[in-house]
Design a protein around this motif. Structure first.
Motif, PDB file in Angstrom:
ATOM      1  N   LEU A  93       8.367   3.795   4.194  1.00  0.00           N
ATOM      2  CA  LEU A  93       9.584   3.283   3.527  1.00  0.00           C
ATOM      3  C   LEU A  93      10.223   4.322   2.674  1.00  0.00           C
ATOM      4  O   LEU A  93      11.960   4.840   3.089  1.00  0.00           O
ATOM      5  CB  LEU A  93       9.507   2.251   2.644  1.00  0.00           C
ATOM      6  N   CYS A  94      10.153   5.683   2.377  1.00  0.00           N
ATOM      7  CA  CYS A  94      10.982   6.142   1.715  1.00  0.00           C
ATOM      8  C   CYS A  94      11.008   7.052   2.438  1.00  0.00           C
ATOM      9  O   CYS A  94      12.064   8.327   1.911  1.00  0.00           O
ATOM     10  CB  CYS A  94       9.798   7.324   0.029  1.00  0.00           C
ATOM     11  N   GLN A  95      10.028   7.900   3.142  1.00  0.00           N
ATOM     12  CA  GLN A  95      11.092   8.528   4.406  1.00  0.00           C
ATOM     13  C   GLN A  95      12.223   8.439   5.140  1.00  0.00           C
ATOM     14  O   GLN A  95      11.979   8.452   5.892  1.00  0.00           O
ATOM     15  CB  GLN A  95       9.179   8.502   5.536  1.00  0.00           C
ATOM     16  N   GLY A  96      11.845   7.059   5.276  1.00  0.00           N
ATOM     17  CA  GLY A  96      13.720   6.590   6.148  1.00  0.00           C
ATOM     18  C   GLY A  96      12.539   5.697   7.536  1.00  0.00           C
ATOM     19  O   GLY A  96      13.873   5.406   7.759  1.00  0.00           O
ATOM     20  N   GLU A  97      11.964   5.798   7.105  1.00  0.00           N
ATOM     21  CA  GLU A  97      11.878   5.094   8.448  1.00  0.00           C
ATOM     22  C   GLU A  97      12.096   3.352   8.249  1.00  0.00           C
ATOM     23  O   GLU A  97      12.098   2.645   7.288  1.00  0.00           O
ATOM     24  CB  GLU A  97      10.126   4.582   8.753  1.00  0.00           C
ATOM     25  N   GLU A 147       4.865   2.638   1.433  1.00  0.00           N
ATOM     26  CA  GLU A 147       6.051   2.566   0.479  1.00  0.00           C
ATOM     27  C   GLU A 147       6.631   4.029   1.155  1.00  0.00           C
ATOM     28  O   GLU A 147       7.597   4.188   1.027  1.00  0.00           O
ATOM     29  CB  GLU A 147       5.119   2.815  -0.627  1.00  0.00           C
ATOM     30  N   ALA A 148       5.067   5.128   1.626  1.00  0.00           N
ATOM     31  CA  ALA A 148       5.895   6.461   1.375  1.00  0.00           C
ATOM     32  C   ALA A 148       6.394   6.377   3.042  1.00  0.00           C
ATOM     33  O   ALA A 148       7.239   6.971   3.237  1.00  0.00           O
ATOM     34  CB  ALA A 148       4.411   7.026   2.219  1.00  0.00           C
ATOM     35  N   HIS A 154       3.110   0.873  11.223  1.00  0.00           N
ATOM     36  CA  HIS A 154       2.134   0.750   9.986  1.00  0.00           C
ATOM     37  C   HIS A 154       1.393  -0.224   9.819  1.00  0.00           C
ATOM     38  O   HIS A 154      -0.062  -0.158   9.717  1.00  0.00           O
ATOM     39  CB  HIS A 154       2.816   0.697   8.678  1.00  0.00           C
ATOM     40  N   ARG A 208       0.593  -0.849  -0.294  1.00  0.00           N
ATOM     41  CA  ARG A 208       0.064  -0.221   0.106  1.00  0.00           C
ATOM     42  C   ARG A 208       0.771   1.666   0.121  1.00  0.00           C
ATOM     43  O   ARG A 208       2.130   1.253   0.744  1.00  0.00           O
ATOM     44  CB  ARG A 208      -0.933  -0.064   1.458  1.00  0.00           C
ATOM     45  N   GLU A 209       0.366   2.299  -0.314  1.00  0.00           N
ATOM     46  CA  GLU A 209       0.890   3.398  -0.621  1.00  0.00           C
ATOM     47  C   GLU A 209       1.646   4.424   0.675  1.00  0.00           C
ATOM     48  O   GLU A 209       2.690   4.977   1.034  1.00  0.00           O
ATOM     49  CB  GLU A 209       0.144   4.404  -1.611  1.00  0.00           C
ATOM     50  N   PHE A 210       0.903   4.501   1.798  1.00  0.00           N
ATOM     51  CA  PHE A 210       1.646   4.553   2.723  1.00  0.00           C
ATOM     52  C   PHE A 210       2.833   3.559   3.584  1.00  0.00           C
ATOM     53  O   PHE A 210       3.333   4.529   4.425  1.00  0.00           O
ATOM     54  CB  PHE A 210      -0.319   4.618   3.103  1.00  0.00           C
TER      55      PHE A 210
END
Lengths: 277, 562
Positions: A172-176, A169-170, A185, A165-167
């Protein structure tokens, strides 16, 4: 909370909850109402219900059946809840790892889960309890060890659904980090069905424990419903009360937990609860 | 029944219609005192943004309203009957008989387990009395499939919906709707889920069928481009009330209501003359070299896996402060490209060079550090925010993951929320309390919290209403200037690409078919595919866009209008 309010309006779920609370209260006040140990012989053997001050009669050795049922509630609830928790911990961990990482890890873990699923749970439980000494702890662990596969499968499915789901992936992109993504999440969004299945696992755990005790594989120091039925079974034609009352206790408790679990499921499933309101 | 008398009377008339919402809604009426008519052989467009009540009206026409809402006042008359007063039998005869409807998402409107031929047959069999023979029905199905322009009807009627493309599914839906020669066709956003080129074909098909049969069409849309292309008359709705209605010419050329003017202004018009040309740095910030990706979908045991090429040697460069639009239809690989740059999808081959390092070689901590400088805004603002996380946390998480203290990160989150046009108190709310446009602003704030150098916007405004779309685009343009962002703007909407980009890349089936400065691509397209795309932009004639004239002149025959 919206979910709590919705649950209060769910008729069968509330019936389940109320009955369950009654069982919990009985378990809690058992030592006050029955100060004498349920193992104590308090009357003549085969005392029918209502006679000699025994509400539900006495068993083959003159022990109070009512006391047994009340003390049995403690055993059943403790074992039911604790082993469902154990199953949840094992199942969610395996399902989460399997669903999140996928690939070979998933393959190995799922084949292992299938191995557990193909062996009949009760046979495996007998084997495990017979191998270790039956005690409260080993029974809890045993029931936990045979009840986790459905939870693992469910958790895996939820994780598969959510991990792309996009949130997520978001995040992941935020470096969490991986652990934060999983615990912060994915799990919170997957928890509703897991809770529902866990609550239903409590019911099957109680049944498993009763069956084990019935076969004489329970903790010998604990008065449990299954043990009482097992002990009274040979004389059921002349003394029905010895097996029927603990049997009813199992029936009512398991039914109550199932009603509660289904109510929970309806309330936590957004589509159903929205249709209701 | 005499057709001549019928032909003069409107096929649909809506008089003073008010639909009450259940108590506790955001307004008492979904639609209030709405009146309009659809005459035979006429296309009436119902235009409005989401929540304007346009779909409610369509549902009321076929008496399909949910139980919790009901008609409070007024009446709907379809071919002389009031659907609200009909019994079940008569209502069934009306639905799919006199009045047919097609929906936005053709996949969910078709039964996935039945062959499409059977589904069309069913439509005929339920309505035709006496029951026609099997051969007649079969002939009729073939005829319908041919009429809606589907190639090879014999093969097609045996297909399942999942085997068809979106455009083909919508054609099947139209064939079903046409099965009983309806007097009225209601089309609820029939092309919103489709690509531009398919959209144009479907609109043309509806228009042709309308003319052949003298059918009245009620077309619901949010796109003024579509309105300009097909409508005879327009009804503009806002918050359930009619703001303005009249002929296309009247409403679009001389809008009386302020709101209509705003909506028309919000349509992206590719103002090429305003495009800035940035001074280009000698070294590119991001360089993609020969990127390859093929998706393999396993099929049956004996069948070979189906291969979908998403990237076939894609190379591109992006300089600091530059905006690159990647345009293409669905399946062209444009989203995969964005995801590969973010390393969310692993490419099969090629290199992605960012600031001197090859992103594809990075693992673990190094990748985390690099990702910080590349951020992405996803298409669906509803799926890209964790429903169980407060908005402030969602924005602050990123900086916190890189060691910023919680208080500082929250401070930054509030500041960013204000910067993207929301209130600082929004930080303590959950995503479901916000509208689509507001959520997209939150997503932008979240992406910017890490101070990235490259922002990838993957269809970031496609799910939004036009007026909101314009605002979000304006915000992105401002932020780009302010933070010296390089942007990759992935979109299927060429109007938006023209509005925001310095350079454009046109993708088709994983290949770059055209690349160049925005003005060049739009005014002098080299590839035939680019010309097709440009030509399919709805409302091209109407919103006379400065740069587009040459294309229109070059290809007069491929135009949609009569």
């Amino acid at each position: 909370m919206d979910a709590t309010r919705a649950f209060l309006r769910h008729p069968s779920g509330m019936v389940g909850l109320v009955v369950l609370l009654v069982v919990v209260v009985i378990a809690l006040i058992a030592p006050i109402v029955f100060p004498v140990s349920p193992w104590e012989m308090v009357s003549a053997p085969f005392t029918p219900p209502g006679e000699d001050g025994l509400l539900l009669g006495g068993d083959t050795l003159g022990r109070d059946v009512a006391a047994g049922v009340a003390y049995g509630a403690r055993v059943s609830l403790v074992i039911g809840i604790a082993s469902a928790m154990a199953a949840m911990v094992i199942g969610v961990t395996i399902g989460a790892i399997s669903g999140y990482f996928g690939g070979k890890v998933d393959l190995v873990l799922m084949r292992m889960t299938e191995l557990f699923q193909t062996i009949p749970a009760f046979v495996l439980a007998i084997l495990l309890v017979a191998t270790f000494n039956p005690s409260l702890l080993t029974i809890i662990l045993t029931i936990g060890a045979v009840s986790w596969p459905p939870l693992a499968r469910l958790t895996r499915a939820e994780f598969l659904r959510l991990r792309n789901r996009e949130f997520v992936e978001a995040a992941l992109c935020q470096g969490e980090g991986t652990l934060r993504i999983v615990l912060g999440h994915i799990l919170p969004n997957a928890i509703s069905p897991i809770l529902v299945v866990t609550s239903l696992t409590v019911a099957t755990a109680i049944l498993l424990e009763s069956a084990l005790s019935f076969m004489g594989l329970g903790d010998p120091n604990l008065m449990s419903w299954g043990f009482m039925i097992g002990a009274g079974r040979t004389v059921i034609r002349n003394a029905w009360w010895m097996s029927v009352f603990p049997g009813l206790a199992i029936l009512i408790t398991v039914l109550a937990i199932n009603l509660f679990g289904e109510g929970l499921s309806d309330v936590l499933n957004p589509r159903v609860s929205r249709r209701r309101s | 029944m005499s057709d001549t008398v019928q032909a003069k009377a409107p096929v649909l008339s809506v008089e003073g219609l008010s639909i009450a919402l259940p108590e506790g809604g955001d307004r008492p009426f979904a639609v209030e005192n709405v009146s309009f008519e659809v005459k035979p052989n006429e296309v009436v467009c119902l235009v409005g943004e989401s929540g304007s009540g346009k779909s409610m009206i369509a549902h009321a026409v076929l008496s399909l309203l949910p139980k919790s809402v009901n008609i409070a006042a007024g009446a709907v008359t379809v071919a002389g009957q009031n659907p609200a007063k009909l019994d079940r039998q008569a209502l069934r005869r009306l639905r799919g008989g006199e009045a047919a409807m097609i929906f936005q998402e053709p996949l969910s409107s078709l039964n996935p387990l039945k062959r499409v031929g059977r589904q069309i047959e069913e439509m005929i069999l339920t309505h035709q009395k006496p029951m026609p023979s099997a051969i007649e029905v079969h002939e009729r199905v073939q005829q319908l499939l041919t009429q809606v322009g589907l190639p090879n009807p014999k093969l097609l009627e045996k297909s399942y919906p999942f085997e068809l493309s979106g455009g083909q599914r919508q054609r099947v839906m139209i064939a079903m709707a046409m099965a009983n020669r309806p007097a009225l066709l209601i089309a609820d956003e029939p092309t919103t889920a489709l690509d531009v080129t398919t959209q144009r074909q479907i609109l043309r098909l509806i228009d042709d069928l309308r003319r052949d049969r003298g059918m009245g069409v009620l077309l619901i849309t949010h796109d003024f481009g579509v309105v300009a292309d097909v409508a005879d008359r327009v009804v503009v709705l806002r918050h359930g009330k009619v703001v303005e209605q009249g002929t296309v010419e009247e409403v679009l050329r001389n809008p009386k209501a302020e709101y209509t003017r705003e909506l028309i202004d919000a349509v992206p018009k590719a103002r090429l003359d305003e495009i800035r040309r940035t001074a280009v740095h000698p070294t590119p910030l991001l360089e993609v070299i020969g990127l390859e990706k093929t998706f393999r979908v396993k099929r049956g045991l004996l069948q070979p896996p189906r291969e979908v090429v998403a990237a076939d040697g894609i190379s591109l460069t992006l300089h600091e402060g530059e905006t690159l639009a990647v345009v293409g239809e669905s399946g062209s690989g444009k989203s995969t490209l964005g995801r590969m740059i973010m390393r969310l999808t692993e490419p099969d081959g090629g290199a992605i060079r960012f600031n001197g390092q090859d992103l594809r070689r990075l693992r673990g901590e190094a990748l985390r550090q690099a990702r910080k400088q590349l951020q992405i805004v996803f298409q669906d603002p509803f799926a890209s925010l964790d429903p169980r996380q407060k908005v402030g946390d969602a924005i602050a998480r990123g900086p916190m993951a890189f060691g910023t203290s919680r208080t500082e990160a929250m401070e930054l989150a509030r500041k960013l929320l204000v910067r993207v046009g929301l209130n600082a108190v929004a930080a303590d709310r959950y995503p479901h309390e916000f509208s689509g446009g507001q959520r997209q602003r939150i997503c932008i704030a979240r992406a910017l919290a890490l101070k990235p150098r490259v922002l990838i916007a993957d269809e970031a405004v496609s799910a939004l209403d036009v007026s909101v779309q314009a605002q979000v685009l304006a915000l992105l343009a401002e932020l780009r200037q302010e933070m010296k962002l390089a942007m990759i703007f992935i979109t299927h909407d060429l109007r938006i690409a023209a509005e925001i980009a310095d350079r454009v890349i046109v993708l088709q089936k994983g290949r770059i078919v055209e690349e160049g400065a925005t003005a060049d691509v739009f005014t002098a397209p080299q590839a035939a595919y680019t010309r097709d795309l440009l030509d399919a932009i709805p409302g091209r004639d109407f919103f006379d866009q400065p740069g587009f004239a040459s294309v229109t002149g070059a290809l007069p025959t491929a135009r949609m209008s009569s």
